[in-house]
Design an enzyme around this catalytic site. Structure first.
Site, PDB file in Angstrom:
ATOM      1  N   HIS A 138      -9.444   1.451   5.006  1.00  0.00           N
ATOM      2  CA  HIS A 138      -8.151   1.674   5.658  1.00  0.00           C
ATOM      3  C   HIS A 138      -8.348   2.663   6.810  1.00  0.00           C
ATOM      4  O   HIS A 138      -9.153   3.592   6.696  1.00  0.00           O
ATOM      5  CB  HIS A 138      -7.127   2.210   4.658  1.00  0.00           C
ATOM      6  N   GLY A 159       2.920  -0.860   4.263  1.00  0.00           N
ATOM      7  CA  GLY A 159       3.005   0.544   3.880  1.00  0.00           C
ATOM      8  C   GLY A 159       4.441   0.943   3.571  1.00  0.00           C
ATOM      9  O   GLY A 159       4.973   0.664   2.491  1.00  0.00           O
ATOM     10  N   GLY A 160       5.107   1.575   4.531  1.00  0.00           N
ATOM     11  CA  GLY A 160       6.451   2.137   4.324  1.00  0.00           C
ATOM     12  C   GLY A 160       7.445   1.204   3.639  1.00  0.00           C
ATOM     13  O   GLY A 160       8.141   1.614   2.706  1.00  0.00           O
ATOM     14  N   SER A 183       3.733  -1.786  10.283  1.00  0.00           N
ATOM     15  CA  SER A 183       5.195  -1.850  10.426  1.00  0.00           C
ATOM     16  C   SER A 183       5.790  -3.211  10.043  1.00  0.00           C
ATOM     17  O   SER A 183       6.780  -3.646  10.638  1.00  0.00           O
ATOM     18  CB  SER A 183       5.615  -1.449  11.844  1.00  0.00           C
ATOM     19  N   ASN A 231       0.872  -1.177   0.000  1.00  0.00           N
ATOM     20  CA  ASN A 231       0.000   0.000   0.000  1.00  0.00           C
ATOM     21  C   ASN A 231       0.906   1.222   0.000  1.00  0.00           C
ATOM     22  O   ASN A 231       1.455   1.594   1.034  1.00  0.00           O
ATOM     23  CB  ASN A 231      -0.911  -0.004   1.239  1.00  0.00           C
ATOM     24  N   TRP A 232       1.062   1.802  -1.177  1.00  0.00           N
ATOM     25  CA  TRP A 232       1.990   2.944  -1.297  1.00  0.00           C
ATOM     26  C   TRP A 232       1.441   4.205  -0.640  1.00  0.00           C
ATOM     27  O   TRP A 232       2.182   5.155  -0.441  1.00  0.00           O
ATOM     28  CB  TRP A 232       2.264   3.245  -2.777  1.00  0.00           C
ATOM     29  N   LYS A 233       0.136   4.225  -0.370  1.00  0.00           N
ATOM     30  CA  LYS A 233      -0.506   5.443   0.146  1.00  0.00           C
ATOM     31  C   LYS A 233      -0.197   6.602  -0.813  1.00  0.00           C
ATOM     32  O   LYS A 233      -0.102   6.375  -2.016  1.00  0.00           O
ATOM     33  CB  LYS A 233      -0.050   5.712   1.591  1.00  0.00           C
ATOM     34  N   GLU A 292      -5.183  -4.365  10.787  1.00  0.00           N
ATOM     35  CA  GLU A 292      -4.131  -3.367  10.953  1.00  0.00           C
ATOM     36  C   GLU A 292      -4.368  -2.593  12.255  1.00  0.00           C
ATOM     37  O   GLU A 292      -5.146  -1.628  12.264  1.00  0.00           O
ATOM     38  CB  GLU A 292      -4.139  -2.379   9.780  1.00  0.00           C
ATOM     39  N   GLY A 335       2.832   2.747  10.673  1.00  0.00           N
ATOM     40  CA  GLY A 335       3.780   3.838  10.473  1.00  0.00           C
ATOM     41  C   GLY A 335       4.524   4.244  11.739  1.00  0.00           C
ATOM     42  O   GLY A 335       5.188   5.279  11.774  1.00  0.00           O
ATOM     43  N   GLU A 356      -6.708   5.098   7.720  1.00  0.00           N
ATOM     44  CA  GLU A 356      -6.514   6.512   7.341  1.00  0.00           C
ATOM     45  C   GLU A 356      -7.773   7.074   6.683  1.00  0.00           C
ATOM     46  O   GLU A 356      -8.116   8.237   6.870  1.00  0.00           O
ATOM     47  CB  GLU A 356      -5.280   6.633   6.424  1.00  0.00           C
TER      48      GLU A 356
HETATM   49  P1  13P Z   1       3.197   0.696   7.606  1.00  0.00           P
HETATM   50  O1  13P Z   1       3.668  -0.601   7.031  1.00  0.00           O
HETATM   51  O2  13P Z   1       3.927   1.890   7.070  1.00  0.00           O
HETATM   52  O3  13P Z   1       3.141   0.653   9.108  1.00  0.00           O
HETATM   53  O4  13P Z   1       1.684   0.897   7.105  1.00  0.00           O
HETATM   54  C1  13P Z   1       0.779  -0.135   7.267  1.00  0.00           C
HETATM   55  C2  13P Z   1      -0.439   0.176   6.490  1.00  0.00           C
HETATM   56  O5  13P Z   1      -1.196   1.071   6.843  1.00  0.00           O
HETATM   57  C3  13P Z   1      -0.689  -0.587   5.260  1.00  0.00           C
HETATM   58  O6  13P Z   1      -1.968  -0.349   4.787  1.00  0.00           O
END
Ligand code: 13P
Length: 253
Positions: free
Chosen positions: A97, A236-237, A215, A9-11, A169, A175, A99
């Site tokens: 998600h 994500g990251g 993470s 998930n590149w966001k 999640e 993050g 967010e």
């Molecule tokens: P991180 O891997 O950056 O913690 O993000 C997780 C996430 O929200 C994937 O959708």
């Protein structure tokens, strides 16, 4: 064996030339993508078509949108419909998600509509759930997640439910560099599966892929993914670096 999935998930990250470089690099990596393993790349909307083309011939890779709207079409400036997505060959979509829930105020009822619509158009929803820190500290995370599942998924028939992927999640792990322990992940994943079993029967629950997100990185993916009820991750990251994400793909069971 149910599908083991590594989902990126590149966001809202990477410009187009960075995205192109990532794709070239990831495609040069070696993977053992068999029938039970797959990779999903949830890229920003402007890159969906390009990325779909780039992976068209690559078995086991699917492209996902990070969101969709809850209406079929119309005067909804800035939104993206499921029909637009399927018409360019995108058949996966992240829904709910944290967010989207926290920053954009999406609630369980709206997410239920998005899930319904995605399934109506033959898409695979990757439905996110997970508790914030105060809920975890109060020890009521199971009830919190159970309510999210009930309010956005239990309107589905068993046949529809069998097409959903769930991502757990915990918000406090997103993050933050603070991963849930593999025991905490396993405990919640087993709980989610038991809830699905109560609602839809054990056989269906055993077939649903439940991804862990929060993470995940190359250095902890193997341990987390080895848990019996963890069927891969939503990353994500660490999914922004091709080599790191490639290692996460190789960590799938
Ligand atoms: P991180 O891997 O950056 O913690 O993000 C997780 C996430 O929200 C994937 O959708």
């Amino acid at each position: 064996m149910r599908k083991q999935i590594a989902a990126a998930n590149w966001k809202m990250n990477l410009n187009f030339s960075q995205a192109q470089a990532f794709i070239t690099e990831l495609k040069s990596e070696q993977f053992d993508i068999t029938d039970h393993r797959s990779v999903v790349l949830a890229v920003p909307a402007p890159y969906l078509q390009f990325t779909t083309e780039a992976f068209k011939e690559v078995a086991g890779f699917s492209i996902a949108a990070q969101n969709c709207y809850a209406q079929k079409s119309g005067a909804f400036t800035g939104e993206i419909s499921v029909e637009m997505l399927t018409s360019i060959g995108v058949h996966h979509v992240i829904i709910g998600h944290s967010e989207r829930r926290e920053i954009f105020g999406e609630d369980n009822a709206l997410l239920a509509k998005k899930v319904d619509l995605a399934l109506e158009f033959g898409m695979t929803p990757i439905f996110c759930c997970g508790e914030p820190l105060p809920v975890r500290e109060a020890g009521t995370q199971n009830d919190f997640v159970a309510e999210q599942l009930k309010a956005s998924l239990y309107q589905l028939t068993a046949e529809q439910m069998s097409k959903v992927v769930i991502a757990y999640e915990p918000i406090w792990a997103i993050g933050t560099g603070k991963t849930a322990t593999s025991e905490q992940a396993q405990e919640m994943h087993a709980y989610i599966r038991s809830q699905l079993a109560t609602q839809y029967g054990q056989a269906l629950a055993d077939g649903v892929s439940i991804l862990y997100g929060g993470s995940v990185k190359a250095s902890n993916a193997v341990e987390i993914f080895q848990q019996p009820d963890v069927d891969g991750g939503l990353v994500g990251g660490a999914s922004l670096i091709a080599k790191e994400f490639a290692a996460i793909i190789r960590a799938l069971k």
